[in-house]
Motif scaffolding. Sequence first.
Motif, short mmCIF file in Angstrom:
data_model
loop_
_atom_site.label_atom_id
_atom_site.label_comp_id
_atom_site.label_asym_id
_atom_site.label_seq_id
_atom_site.Cartn_x
_atom_site.Cartn_y
_atom_site.Cartn_z
N UNK A 139 31.90 17.22 -0.49
CA UNK A 139 30.94 17.09 -1.22
C UNK A 139 30.42 16.10 -1.77
N UNK A 140 29.11 16.07 -2.39
CA UNK A 140 28.25 14.40 -2.25
C UNK A 140 27.38 15.31 -3.82
N UNK A 141 27.67 14.13 -4.82
CA UNK A 141 27.25 14.94 -5.60
C UNK A 141 25.46 14.35 -6.29
N UNK A 142 24.37 14.77 -6.71
CA UNK A 142 23.37 13.75 -6.91
C UNK A 142 23.84 12.90 -8.14
N UNK A 143 23.16 11.53 -8.88
CA UNK A 143 23.30 10.44 -9.33
C UNK A 143 22.36 12.24 -10.96
N UNK A 144 23.33 11.60 -11.75
CA UNK A 144 22.95 12.03 -12.98
C UNK A 144 21.33 11.67 -13.66
N UNK A 145 21.50 10.23 -13.15
CA UNK A 145 20.42 9.35 -14.18
C UNK A 145 18.95 9.86 -13.33
N UNK A 146 19.00 10.23 -12.19
CA UNK A 146 17.52 10.06 -11.35
C UNK A 146 17.04 12.01 -11.99
N UNK A 147 15.61 11.91 -11.53
CA UNK A 147 15.09 13.21 -12.10
C UNK A 147 15.11 13.91 -10.53
N UNK A 148 14.99 15.31 -11.28
CA UNK A 148 14.94 16.68 -10.28
C UNK A 148 13.73 15.99 -9.19
N UNK A 149 12.42 15.47 -9.65
CA UNK A 149 11.38 15.15 -8.26
C UNK A 149 11.69 13.87 -7.50
N UNK A 150 13.04 13.09 -7.73
CA UNK A 150 13.58 11.84 -6.65
C UNK A 150 14.39 12.58 -6.46
N UNK A 151 15.48 13.60 -6.69
CA UNK A 151 16.56 14.32 -6.27
C UNK A 151 16.01 14.91 -5.18
N UNK A 152 14.77 15.60 -5.84
CA UNK A 152 14.45 16.96 -4.20
C UNK A 152 13.73 15.58 -3.23
N UNK A 153 13.23 14.85 -3.01
CA UNK A 153 12.63 13.93 -2.01
C UNK A 153 13.96 13.22 -1.36
N UNK A 154 15.34 13.11 -2.18
CA UNK A 154 16.11 12.42 -1.23
C UNK A 154 17.10 12.86 -0.66
N UNK A 155 17.10 14.84 -1.24
CA UNK A 155 17.67 15.67 -0.30
C UNK A 155 16.92 15.28 0.56
N UNK A 156 15.18 15.88 0.59
CA UNK A 156 14.87 16.22 1.86
C UNK A 156 14.65 15.73 2.99
N UNK A 157 14.93 14.08 2.57
CA UNK A 157 15.50 13.31 3.66
C UNK A 157 16.42 12.78 4.15
N UNK A 158 17.19 13.08 3.49
CA UNK A 158 18.79 12.92 4.20
C UNK A 158 19.76 13.45 4.18
N UNK A 159 19.37 14.61 3.65
CA UNK A 159 20.77 16.13 3.59
C UNK A 159 19.92 17.11 5.10
N UNK A 160 19.47 17.06 6.30
CA UNK A 160 18.86 16.97 7.37
C UNK A 160 19.75 16.57 7.91
#
Length: 337
Positions: free
Chosen positions: A213-234
């Motif tokens: 399990x890898x959690x998102x940083x609670x300090x980032x925005x939803x938009x930044x989270x989506x971008x990070x997940x779009x690139x690195x989660x796959x």
Amino acid sequence: FRPCRNRNVACGSAPFWTCPFFHCRTMQSPFILRPSVWPLLLVTLCVLSGTAKVPMKPVKLAKLYMKNVRESVPLYDMSKTKECLRKRRVVWFMGNSVGRYRFFAMQALMIGGFRNLGAMKNQTEQWEICGRGGVHYGKRQVRISNTTHDWRDNTECKGVCACSMIIKKHQLQLAFMWYLKLHDPLAEKALQGFLKVTDQDWYVSPGDVVVINIDPSPSITVQAMHEDARVHAPQLARLLAQLKANGTAVLWVATTSFCPSPYQKFKVAQVNHLISQYNQVVSKIMAQHGIPVAQLCPHLCKCDGYTDQVHPGNRLAALQTIDILGRVCSKGFLDPD
């Protein structure tokens, strides 16, 4: 009596004989009657008030209390789980400090079941053995002074910060590895079996079980989270799928929610919205690559079982771990063919 007013001990997790009445702490109240005390208290009040026609003898009251205590401890047959995991090489928990809690909960469960949770390592003991998250990035801690709550990093990690243990009685090998971002080059090398980790110099290998399990940083925005997940989660999902194809059992665990706390640093509603969005995005990507996903919320992330804003108490960590192990040991998970 050993007091249980420890923020690392959730209500119901300590043995009843150490904290029989008012020592159990919850998030909402510093003291609370343990659930197993209520029947004894009710009968006692009835006897004292004269509403009970035949006063109960002390021995009978004690038997009633003990019966209720036994029934308040969840029944779970660990023998089948031990037999299931004994066939695997190493059981890995990977992630942040929440995963570390589950790692120590598993140790306690494997050694003595639910009745052994009182012996589970507390937070600072976990820091010393397995390291601390956040800015410490998994480095083990050493107390600077016995009179203050000041700690410092003990040593640099050898490659990726991790810890391990061997439960010889049950022939089980357990490991925890810090994995704090979706894209972590060193952790990815360790996951692929290119780096030795833990004091045992273990590799992640075919035949292992990986609970990650890898959690998102609670300090980032939803938009930044989506971008990070779009690139690195796959990328991570493809890596996990390759491990699975090579004979490593893999389970992705969705991030559990935050809870209100007097020490909170973030707005809970805002962080939980971020977590919800993150879980939807990343879980979908994992599922698309054939990686099983465990959703523990809402039933196994209720705030009365937390010790602080993010960490489960001993009892809740054990219940979460049992749910995870139940999935791992379910028919077709370890040996899909």
